[in-house]
Write a protein that holds these residues in place. Structure first.
Motif, PDB file in Angstrom:
ATOM      1  N   SER A 107       0.832  -1.208   0.000  1.00  0.00           N
ATOM      2  CA  SER A 107       0.000   0.000   0.000  1.00  0.00           C
ATOM      3  C   SER A 107       0.865   1.256   0.000  1.00  0.00           C
ATOM      4  O   SER A 107       0.501   2.269  -0.614  1.00  0.00           O
ATOM      5  CB  SER A 107      -0.941   0.004   1.208  1.00  0.00           C
ATOM      6  N   HIS A 108       2.017   1.199   0.675  1.00  0.00           N
ATOM      7  CA  HIS A 108       2.939   2.350   0.653  1.00  0.00           C
ATOM      8  C   HIS A 108       3.611   2.476  -0.717  1.00  0.00           C
ATOM      9  O   HIS A 108       3.709   3.578  -1.270  1.00  0.00           O
ATOM     10  CB  HIS A 108       3.998   2.197   1.738  1.00  0.00           C
ATOM     11  N   TYR A 109       4.086   1.361  -1.252  1.00  0.00           N
ATOM     12  CA  TYR A 109       4.716   1.403  -2.577  1.00  0.00           C
ATOM     13  C   TYR A 109       3.752   1.965  -3.623  1.00  0.00           C
ATOM     14  O   TYR A 109       4.146   2.720  -4.509  1.00  0.00           O
ATOM     15  CB  TYR A 109       5.159  -0.001  -3.001  1.00  0.00           C
ATOM     16  N   ASP A 110       2.482   1.595  -3.515  1.00  0.00           N
ATOM     17  CA  ASP A 110       1.508   1.997  -4.528  1.00  0.00           C
ATOM     18  C   ASP A 110       1.140   3.471  -4.446  1.00  0.00           C
ATOM     19  O   ASP A 110       0.452   3.988  -5.338  1.00  0.00           O
ATOM     20  CB  ASP A 110       0.246   1.133  -4.422  1.00  0.00           C
ATOM     21  N   LYS A 111       1.574   4.153  -3.392  1.00  0.00           N
ATOM     22  CA  LYS A 111       1.310   5.589  -3.289  1.00  0.00           C
ATOM     23  C   LYS A 111       2.355   6.430  -4.010  1.00  0.00           C
ATOM     24  O   LYS A 111       2.199   7.643  -4.127  1.00  0.00           O
ATOM     25  CB  LYS A 111       1.233   5.988  -1.808  1.00  0.00           C
ATOM     26  N   VAL A 112       3.425   5.786  -4.488  1.00  0.00           N
ATOM     27  CA  VAL A 112       4.418   6.520  -5.293  1.00  0.00           C
ATOM     28  C   VAL A 112       3.778   6.802  -6.649  1.00  0.00           C
ATOM     29  O   VAL A 112       3.389   5.871  -7.355  1.00  0.00           O
ATOM     30  CB  VAL A 112       5.717   5.714  -5.458  1.00  0.00           C
ATOM     31  N   PRO A 113       3.658   8.058  -7.037  1.00  0.00           N
ATOM     32  CA  PRO A 113       2.882   8.388  -8.242  1.00  0.00           C
ATOM     33  C   PRO A 113       3.581   7.980  -9.536  1.00  0.00           C
ATOM     34  O   PRO A 113       4.807   7.986  -9.630  1.00  0.00           O
ATOM     35  CB  PRO A 113       2.744   9.918  -8.166  1.00  0.00           C
ATOM     36  N   MET A 114       2.770   7.644 -10.519  1.00  0.00           N
ATOM     37  CA  MET A 114       3.289   7.264 -11.819  1.00  0.00           C
ATOM     38  C   MET A 114       3.890   8.456 -12.559  1.00  0.00           C
ATOM     39  O   MET A 114       4.696   8.301 -13.473  1.00  0.00           O
ATOM     40  CB  MET A 114       2.171   6.635 -12.666  1.00  0.00           C
ATOM     41  N   GLY A 115       3.507   9.669 -12.135  1.00  0.00           N
ATOM     42  CA  GLY A 115       4.008  10.869 -12.810  1.00  0.00           C
ATOM     43  C   GLY A 115       5.509  11.005 -12.752  1.00  0.00           C
ATOM     44  O   GLY A 115       6.123  11.599 -13.641  1.00  0.00           O
ATOM     45  N   SER A 116       6.118  10.477 -11.709  1.00  0.00           N
ATOM     46  CA  SER A 116       7.583  10.452 -11.603  1.00  0.00           C
ATOM     47  C   SER A 116       8.044   9.063 -12.027  1.00  0.00           C
ATOM     48  O   SER A 116       8.074   8.128 -11.213  1.00  0.00           O
ATOM     49  CB  SER A 116       8.020  10.759 -10.167  1.00  0.00           C
ATOM     50  N   ALA A 117       8.379   8.924 -13.305  1.00  0.00           N
ATOM     51  CA  ALA A 117       8.610   7.596 -13.886  1.00  0.00           C
ATOM     52  C   ALA A 117       9.682   6.808 -13.143  1.00  0.00           C
ATOM     53  O   ALA A 117       9.492   5.626 -12.824  1.00  0.00           O
ATOM     54  CB  ALA A 117       8.972   7.736 -15.366  1.00  0.00           C
ATOM     55  N   GLU A 118      10.808   7.436 -12.854  1.00  0.00           N
ATOM     56  CA  GLU A 118      11.916   6.720 -12.214  1.00  0.00           C
ATOM     57  C   GLU A 118      11.533   6.265 -10.811  1.00  0.00           C
ATOM     58  O   GLU A 118      11.791   5.118 -10.416  1.00  0.00           O
ATOM     59  CB  GLU A 118      13.157   7.605 -12.163  1.00  0.00           C
ATOM     60  N   ASP A 119      10.913   7.161 -10.047  1.00  0.00           N
ATOM     61  CA  ASP A 119      10.492   6.807  -8.688  1.00  0.00           C
ATOM     62  C   ASP A 119       9.451   5.693  -8.723  1.00  0.00           C
ATOM     63  O   ASP A 119       9.497   4.753  -7.918  1.00  0.00           O
ATOM     64  CB  ASP A 119       9.912   8.034  -7.976  1.00  0.00           C
ATOM     65  N   PHE A 120       8.501   5.807  -9.633  1.00  0.00           N
ATOM     66  CA  PHE A 120       7.455   4.785  -9.754  1.00  0.00           C
ATOM     67  C   PHE A 120       8.076   3.430 -10.106  1.00  0.00           C
ATOM     68  O   PHE A 120       7.733   2.403  -9.513  1.00  0.00           O
ATOM     69  CB  PHE A 120       6.450   5.199 -10.824  1.00  0.00           C
TER      70      PHE A 120
END
Length: 217
Positions: A107-120
């Motif tokens: 659930s925490h990992y899934d909160k990283v937004p797709m808008g930041s490709a590298e972070d996602f």
């Protein structure tokens, strides 16, 4: 003549030793008297974290001490003050995983937004690797592919997905991911061996054993 040379050599060595001793003493004095380690402000007991200025470094210290519960608590408090902060989300996810709570970690990992490709991609890759070692291979495969959809040359995602497919009896499906490693010149001898053994796969059974334990049927 020889005695003069010996005396000169002896004097030179003595000077070198004196200089070395002086340098060592100087370093000792500096670290003893002047140098102070960086201060990490720890949470104040009895006061709600939400009311404190939370430092993410304290969560990292807790993780280093294998205190997942405290690390996650601090990371979540930091997120209340800094919503969507990616490093805090990653620490919270790792802390939850350390506490053997994979669903909360996801659930925490899934909160990283797709808008930041590298972070996602990094977050999905970490989540996938956690799932892979739990034997949840299909979930892991889906997340590796989600990471690669955003960052096609992501080394870890390509590497792990190629291994997952190879070890689960689908070696030919690993070829695109091995090719991606070759094209990026981020490959090892082991990757070349995997390509050479596509017809039979590499004989590593750890992941398959985990999958059979997780899903006996």
């Amino acid at each position: 003549m020889n005695s003069s040379v010996r005396r000169g050599s002896g004097n030179f060595l003595a000077v070198v030793l004196l200089v070395a001793v002086a340098v060592i003493l100087g370093v000792v004095v500096y670290y003893t008297v002047f140098w102070k380690p960086p201060m990490v402000e720890l949470p104040q007991p009895g006061r709600p974290l939400a009311e404190q200025t939370v430092s993410l470094e304290t969560a990292e210290v807790a993780m280093a001490n294998r205190d997942g519960a405290q690390a996650e608590k601090i990371a979540l408090a930091y997120l209340e003050q800094n919503p969507g902060h990616v490093p805090a989300l990653i620490i919270a996810a790792r802390a939850a995983a350390l506490q053997q709570n994979p669903e909360r970690a996801l659930s925490h990992y899934d909160k990283v937004p797709m808008g930041s490709a590298e972070d996602f991609a990094n977050a999905q890759t970490e989540a996938a690797t956690m799932l892979m070692y739990q034997g949840r291979l299909l979930d892991a495969e889906r997340r590796y592919k989600a990471a690669l959809a955003q960052v096609p040359n992501h080394f870890v995602a390509n590497d792990k997905l190629a291994r997952l497919l190879n070890h689960s009896g689908r070696p030919w499906e690993s070829l695109p991911y091995l090719n991606a490693l070759l094209q990026s010149k981020s490959f090892s001898l082991e990757h070349l061996i995997m390509i050479g053994n596509l017809h039979k796969g590499v004989d590593e059974r750890q992941i398959l054993d985990l999958a059979r334990q997780a899903f006996p049927n």
